[in-house]
Design an enzyme around this catalytic site. Structure first.
Site, PDB file in Angstrom:
ATOM      1  N   GLU A 132       0.835  -1.207   0.000  1.00 11.63           N
ATOM      2  CA  GLU A 132       0.000   0.000   0.000  1.00 11.63           C
ATOM      3  C   GLU A 132       0.869   1.256   0.000  1.00 11.63           C
ATOM      4  O   GLU A 132       0.612   2.216  -0.737  1.00 11.63           O
ATOM      5  CB  GLU A 132      -0.908  -0.015   1.216  1.00 11.63           C
ATOM      6  CG  GLU A 132      -1.747   1.238   1.402  1.00 11.63           C
ATOM      7  CD  GLU A 132      -2.286   1.362   2.809  1.00 11.63           C
ATOM      8  OE1 GLU A 132      -2.560   2.499   3.223  1.00 11.63           O
ATOM      9  OE2 GLU A 132      -2.406   0.330   3.491  1.00 11.63           O
TER      10      GLU A 132
ATOM     11  N   ASP B 241       0.900   3.837  -3.130  1.00 15.01           N
ATOM     12  CA  ASP B 241       0.520   5.232  -2.926  1.00 15.01           C
ATOM     13  C   ASP B 241       1.507   6.167  -3.623  1.00 15.01           C
ATOM     14  O   ASP B 241       1.107   7.121  -4.309  1.00 15.01           O
ATOM     15  CB  ASP B 241       0.470   5.522  -1.424  1.00 15.01           C
ATOM     16  CG  ASP B 241       0.112   6.964  -1.120  1.00 15.01           C
ATOM     17  OD1 ASP B 241      -0.926   7.432  -1.604  1.00 15.01           O
ATOM     18  OD2 ASP B 241       0.892   7.622  -0.405  1.00 15.01           O
TER      19      ASP B 241
ATOM     20  N   GLU C  52      -4.397   0.650  -3.763  1.00 12.25           N
ATOM     21  CA  GLU C  52      -3.015   1.130  -3.747  1.00 12.25           C
ATOM     22  C   GLU C  52      -2.031  -0.031  -3.667  1.00 12.25           C
ATOM     23  O   GLU C  52      -0.992  -0.030  -4.364  1.00 12.25           O
ATOM     24  CB  GLU C  52      -2.808   2.069  -2.551  1.00 12.25           C
ATOM     25  CG  GLU C  52      -3.521   3.401  -2.682  1.00 12.25           C
ATOM     26  CD  GLU C  52      -3.339   4.290  -1.470  1.00 12.25           C
ATOM     27  OE1 GLU C  52      -3.502   5.518  -1.604  1.00 12.25           O
ATOM     28  OE2 GLU C  52      -3.037   3.765  -0.376  1.00 12.25           O
TER      29      GLU C  52
END
Length: 353
Positions: A63, A67, A135
């Site tokens: 994640e 991102d 993400e």
């Protein structure tokens, strides 16, 4: 049928993995090379999995990576798509495209939410978990196939089929208007207080605004213009109103205190009998003075009366009484017709003598 043939040739060992492989192809538009990365991207920390070294095994690290990749990829796309637009517009558009709400809706729309492995959590309405998984999936794509594959995924699968980038960029929900509407409906006082004006690392002005409702602090908002900061502060405050009942309770408690104070009389009602007596005394004094009567008074009281504004006004008008005609004459110049009429009247008067 040909998709199943390819899956069979890859010889995935378990049926569930074959189903995941097929589902990912429908989402991504290509076949994963390293299926383990994608399985980890869909693994929520609530599952409590650990690797062979005893370290937690979930999608949090992917994640984090996804991102950063999303920011770069979407920033690249927005920069090229909106040629000539200023930095503030580009930043705002990118923020809306990679926001938690947007990614959560994308995850649900594309079927990613259905693949998330979690324990004790429902992913159907959990945009936070769904957005994180999206993400993490981008992070898995980056490690599996590289930056260009992430770019193609966002351009060909997301922006070409699911999201209209122009609608996202130019559609602006007026959160301030919504908050004003709510405050007016509930008859509460709403204030936008400018907190600060700073500059970011690139020298661009940054504004911060605080929302106050009945004096109770709402949320702050920061933006590259006062309008944008008002919008952000309004949006955050609206979300807080929806999520925090105690926030609403504090607002209406403050409103109750204010309205109670406003309803309380500032002073006691006047005594009508006393007022009538004072009026009668005033009339009698005026009548007695008009007859030329003098009343003895102390020298100090005489000085105070002579120095008061009312006595000064009386001294100006007592010797030479000011009439309405005098006020009218002072307030404007005589017209040409009035001057001629006065001259004619004076001439006729001389003839009559």
């Amino acid at each position: 049928m040909w998709v199943n043939d390819i899956i069979d040739r890859i010889k995935l060992p378990f049926r569930k993995e074959k189903e995941l492989f097929s589902a990912l192809y429908g989402i991504l538009g290509f076949y994963p090379h390293n299926l383990t990365l994608y399985k980890q991207a869909l693994l929520h920390k609530s599952m409590g999995r650990r690797n062979e070294k005893g370290k937690p095994l979930n999608n949090e690290r992917l994640e984090f990576l996804g991102d950063a990749i999303l920011d770069a990829v979407v920033g690249d796309i927005v920069f090229r798509h909106f040629e000539g637009k200023r930095e503030g517009f580009l930043t705002n558009t990118r923020s809306k495209l990679v926001s938690r709400d947007t990614l959560g809706k994308l995850s649900k729309e594309m079927g990613i939410a259905d693949l998330i492995k979690s324990a004790g959590h429902s992913t159907s309405h959990n945009s936070y978990m769904n957005g994180n998984a999206f993400e993490a999936l981008v992070g898995a794509i980056y490690l599996d196939r590289g930056y260009d594959a992430c770019m193609r995924f966002m351009e060909k699968r997301i922006l070409a089929q699911v999201i209209n980038i122009d609608k996202v960029a130019y559609k602006e929900v007026n959160f301030k208007s919504k908050l004003l509407e709510w405050s007016q409906k509930n008859r509460v006082k709403l204030e936008f207080r400018e907190q600060s004006q700073d500059r970011d690392d690139k020298g661009s002005p940054v504004f911060t605004t605080l929302v106050l409702i009945e004096g109770v602090q709402g949320c702050e908002g920061t933006g590259y213009s006062k309008k944008e900061s008002h919008q952000v502060a309004s949006k955050e405050t609206l979300q807080r109103l929806r999520r925090e009942p105690q926030f609403i309770d504090a607002i209406f408690a403050a409103k109750a205190d204010r309205t109670k104070m406003e309803e309380e009389p500032v002073m006691a009602a006047p005594d009508l009998e006393k007022l009538q007596q004072e009026q009668q005394n005033f009339i009698e004094v005026r009548g007695e003075r008009s007859e030329g009567r003098d009343y003895p008074q102390s020298e100090e009281k005489h000085k105070q009366q002579n120095n008061s504004p009312s006595s000064q006004l009386t001294s100006l008008t007592s010797d030479d009484e000011m009439t309405l005609d005098d006020i009218t004459a002072l307030s404007r110049e005589k017209t040409r017709e009035e001057i001629i009429a006065e001259a004619e009247a004076a001439a006729f008067a001389e003839l009559e003598q």
